[in-house]
Design a protein around this motif. Structure first.
Motif, mmCIF file in Angstrom:
data_model
loop_
_atom_site.group_PDB
_atom_site.id
_atom_site.type_symbol
_atom_site.label_atom_id
_atom_site.label_comp_id
_atom_site.label_asym_id
_atom_site.label_seq_id
_atom_site.Cartn_x
_atom_site.Cartn_y
_atom_site.Cartn_z
ATOM 1 N N GLN A 172 98.943 -39.876 -14.510
ATOM 2 C CA GLN A 172 98.458 -38.611 -15.059
ATOM 3 C C GLN A 172 97.361 -37.992 -14.186
ATOM 4 O O GLN A 172 97.282 -36.759 -14.044
ATOM 5 N N LEU A 173 96.526 -38.830 -13.605
ATOM 6 C CA LEU A 173 95.499 -38.317 -12.692
ATOM 7 C C LEU A 173 96.149 -37.700 -11.457
ATOM 8 O O LEU A 173 95.663 -36.680 -10.927
ATOM 9 N N LEU A 201 97.095 -29.611 -18.668
ATOM 10 C CA LEU A 201 96.803 -29.811 -20.083
ATOM 11 C C LEU A 201 97.652 -30.936 -20.670
ATOM 12 O O LEU A 201 97.180 -31.733 -21.489
ATOM 13 N N SER A 202 98.906 -31.005 -20.252
ATOM 14 C CA SER A 202 99.791 -32.079 -20.719
ATOM 15 C C SER A 202 99.276 -33.437 -20.255
ATOM 16 O O SER A 202 99.263 -34.414 -21.026
ATOM 17 N N ALA A 203 98.828 -33.509 -19.003
ATOM 18 C CA ALA A 203 98.291 -34.758 -18.462
ATOM 19 C C ALA A 203 97.011 -35.152 -19.193
ATOM 20 O O ALA A 203 96.780 -36.338 -19.489
ATOM 21 N N ALA A 204 96.173 -34.156 -19.502
ATOM 22 C CA ALA A 204 94.924 -34.438 -20.215
ATOM 23 C C ALA A 204 95.202 -34.973 -21.620
ATOM 24 O O ALA A 204 94.505 -35.867 -22.124
ATOM 25 N N THR A 389 85.848 -37.652 -21.635
ATOM 26 C CA THR A 389 85.023 -36.698 -22.377
ATOM 27 C C THR A 389 84.672 -35.500 -21.498
ATOM 28 O O THR A 389 84.725 -34.333 -21.943
ATOM 29 N N GLU A 390 84.324 -35.786 -20.237
ATOM 30 C CA GLU A 390 84.005 -34.691 -19.300
ATOM 31 C C GLU A 390 85.227 -33.827 -19.024
ATOM 32 O O GLU A 390 85.123 -32.596 -18.893
ATOM 33 N N LEU A 391 86.398 -34.446 -18.898
ATOM 34 C CA LEU A 391 87.630 -33.683 -18.646
ATOM 35 C C LEU A 391 87.926 -32.749 -19.808
ATOM 36 O O LEU A 391 88.270 -31.564 -19.603
ATOM 37 N N GLN A 392 87.808 -33.261 -21.049
ATOM 38 C CA GLN A 392 88.086 -32.415 -22.211
ATOM 39 C C GLN A 392 87.111 -31.232 -22.281
ATOM 40 O O GLN A 392 87.507 -30.095 -22.578
ATOM 41 N N THR A 393 85.846 -31.486 -21.995
ATOM 42 C CA THR A 393 84.835 -30.423 -22.012
ATOM 43 C C THR A 393 85.136 -29.382 -20.936
ATOM 44 O O THR A 393 85.046 -28.158 -21.177
ATOM 45 N N TYR A 394 85.505 -29.882 -19.744
ATOM 46 C CA TYR A 394 85.798 -28.970 -18.640
ATOM 47 C C TYR A 394 86.997 -28.083 -18.976
ATOM 48 O O TYR A 394 86.980 -26.861 -18.739
ATOM 49 N N LEU A 395 88.066 -28.675 -19.543
ATOM 50 C CA LEU A 395 89.260 -27.884 -19.864
ATOM 51 C C LEU A 395 88.969 -26.876 -20.965
ATOM 52 O O LEU A 395 89.550 -25.775 -20.976
ATOM 53 N N LEU A 459 86.001 -39.232 -11.103
ATOM 54 C CA LEU A 459 85.125 -39.676 -12.189
ATOM 55 C C LEU A 459 85.788 -40.787 -13.022
ATOM 56 O O LEU A 459 85.096 -41.570 -13.670
ATOM 57 N N PHE A 460 87.127 -40.823 -12.996
ATOM 58 C CA PHE A 460 87.842 -41.843 -13.769
ATOM 59 C C PHE A 460 87.849 -43.196 -13.081
ATOM 60 O O PHE A 460 88.210 -44.188 -13.696
ATOM 61 N N LYS A 461 87.461 -43.243 -11.830
ATOM 62 C CA LYS A 461 87.570 -44.476 -11.066
ATOM 63 C C LYS A 461 86.226 -45.208 -11.050
ATOM 64 O O LYS A 461 85.184 -44.582 -10.819
#
Length: 464
Positions: A172-173, A201-204, A389-395, A459-461
């Motif tokens: 997904q990343l 958005l689907s990947a998130a 959490t950061e990804l959701q906020t960014y999107l 950031l996920f790594k």
């Protein structure tokens, strides 16, 4: 949720197993007098108090009877002389209570033998019931740990859910990175950019579901850890209880065997006493018969009758004592043999519990080996949680300006719907990411505004 910690559940059983091993070593000697002493020292912390020597409370003539039957040549000679010496006192006694006294003595001795035997049987039954209950609880505890291992194995390892979740996360990343290029290259058409945003958005949404899945795995592991820790503690307690019960039981049974040995000495000595009583009685009968016959009967006849009556009483007493001795020894032989089998049973059970405890240690060691790598793997998802959490906020911020609709329609918060399907967790990303994805899919790409997509998937790594 707080990070998972690794625990050596195997160590919980170590001390209990050491105590059981000590008892196993004691019970294997087969010398029950040594067992009695060792158990008292090991489990009560008290010095072994030697019981009074065999026959100390028995009359000298009874000791003589024991030596007459069981001693060497010198002992037998001394014993025979002691019996002869005792005849003097018996001959002077013209009473007729010896038979009654013998009956009482035999009955009392029989009662003591029966009581000792019944106490041994009751001890065996009581302890056996307790040990069987402990063993059943131990078996249930072992099954609990085995079930925990199976459930943890289903979650982790190279083929488990966590490993699969890690692979899906990487995929997904990669989708986000691929479509990030399309959004930022400056040459893609609005329709292409629209589709790229839909893909992101689907990947998130998929990442959101993976995070929920791993968090649930973590919760399951925490629950299993608590169960295994409690079960390990329970097994340790049960092992200690078993060792203490066995130690006390073997001590009590060894004590009853010593009582039986003393009763054996006492019962054997009754035969020596029977010989003396019979001998004295026959002599008195002979004297009495002489005194009641011939010309002297006029002068001594009444006294002779006393001798005959006393002699018959002593002969009857001797017969009663001899019969009681023979029957009592038969009962004691059977009783002592049964007590010996009880002790052997306790020793075998001790060995069985000891072997079980060793197996339990191996079992919890297997659990440790299974769960600890999973704890390490889940630890890396603490970083994933934060990055998600950061990804959701960014999107949320990014999609708020992608079309011309009002701001109130664009505000959303990521949510999770976690339900049950056939008793198992299922994860559905029915959050506003999917709502936003559907909204964008239905929008006219030509009316949409696409700014630069700057989110960094690194950031996920976990930083090395």
């Amino acid at each position: 949720m707080a990070p998972l910690t690794q625990t050596n559940y195997q160590s919980i059983l170590t001390q209990a197993n050491q105590q059981m091993q000590q008892l196993m070593n004691i019970s294997s000697s087969g010398n029950w007098e040594e067992i009695l002493a060792a158990i008292q020292n090991a489990f009560q912390g008290q010095a072994y108090q030697q019981l009074p020597g065999a026959g100390k409370s028995i009359f000298n003539i009874e000791k003589s009877g024991e030596q007459l039957f069981n001693g060497d040549a010198n002992q037998k000679a001394v014993a025979f002389q002691n019996i002869l010496n005792s005849l003097t006192d018996l001959l002077d006694n013209l009473g007729t209570k010896k038979s009654s006294e013998a009956n009482k003595e035999v009955k009392k001795n029989d009662a003591e033998i029966r009581k000792n035997d019944m106490e041994a049987s009751k001890l065996h039954q009581t302890l056996d019931s307790k040990l069987q209950d402990i063993m059943n609880q131990c078996t249930n505890g072992a099954k609990t740990i085995e079930d925990a291992i199976k459930e943890i194995e289903a979650l982790g390892g190279d083929k488990g859910q966590i490993a699969q979740a890690q692979a899906d996360l990487e995929q997904q990343l990669a989708v986000i990175e691929e479509n990030k290029i399309i959004l930022n290259n400056g040459v893609s058409s609005p329709e292409e950019k629209k589709q790229a945003l839909v893909n992101i958005l689907s990947a998130a949404s998929a990442i959101n579901s993976l995070v929920a899945l791993v968090n649930d795995c973590k919760a399951q592991i925490e629950a299993k850890n608590a169960i295994v820790e409690q079960t390990s503690t329970d097994l340790a307690d049960l092992t200690v209880n078993a060792s203490e019960a066995l130690g006390q039981g073997m001590q009590d049974m060894a004590q009853l065997m010593q009582n039986g040995q003393q009763l054996t000495v006492k019962t054997e000595a009754m035969s020596g006493k029977a010989i003396a009583e019979t001998g004295a009685g026959e002599i008195q009968i002979g004297i009495g018969q002489e005194m009641t016959s011939g010309v002297q009967a006029i002068a001594t006849g009444s006294e002779g009758i006393k001798y005959i009556m006393s002699g018959n009483d002593k002969v009857n007493a001797g017969a009663t004592l001899m019969s009681g001795s023979v029957q009592g020894l038969a009962q004691l032989t059977q009783s002592m043999g049964q007590m010996n089998s009880y002790l052997q049973y306790f020793a075998n059970f001790c060995n069985g519990i000891g072997k079980f405890t060793e197996g339990a240690q191996e079992l919890v060691g297997q659990y440790d080996a299974t769960v600890n790598p999973m704890i390490t793997a889940i630890g890396s998802w603490e970083q994933v949680n934060s990055a998600n959490t950061e990804l959701q906020t960014y999107l949320q911020e990014y999609t708020s300006n992608t079309d011309t609709k009002s701001e109130s329609q664009n505000k959303w918060q990521p949510t999770l719907n976690i339900g049950f399907n056939n008793g198992k967790f299922s994860y559905k990303s029915t959050n506003n990411l999917q709502d936003k994805q559907t909204e964008i899919e239905q929008s006219d790409a030509s009316n949409m505004q696409f700014k630069e997509f700057t989110f960094d998937t690194n950031l996920f790594k976990v930083k090395q």
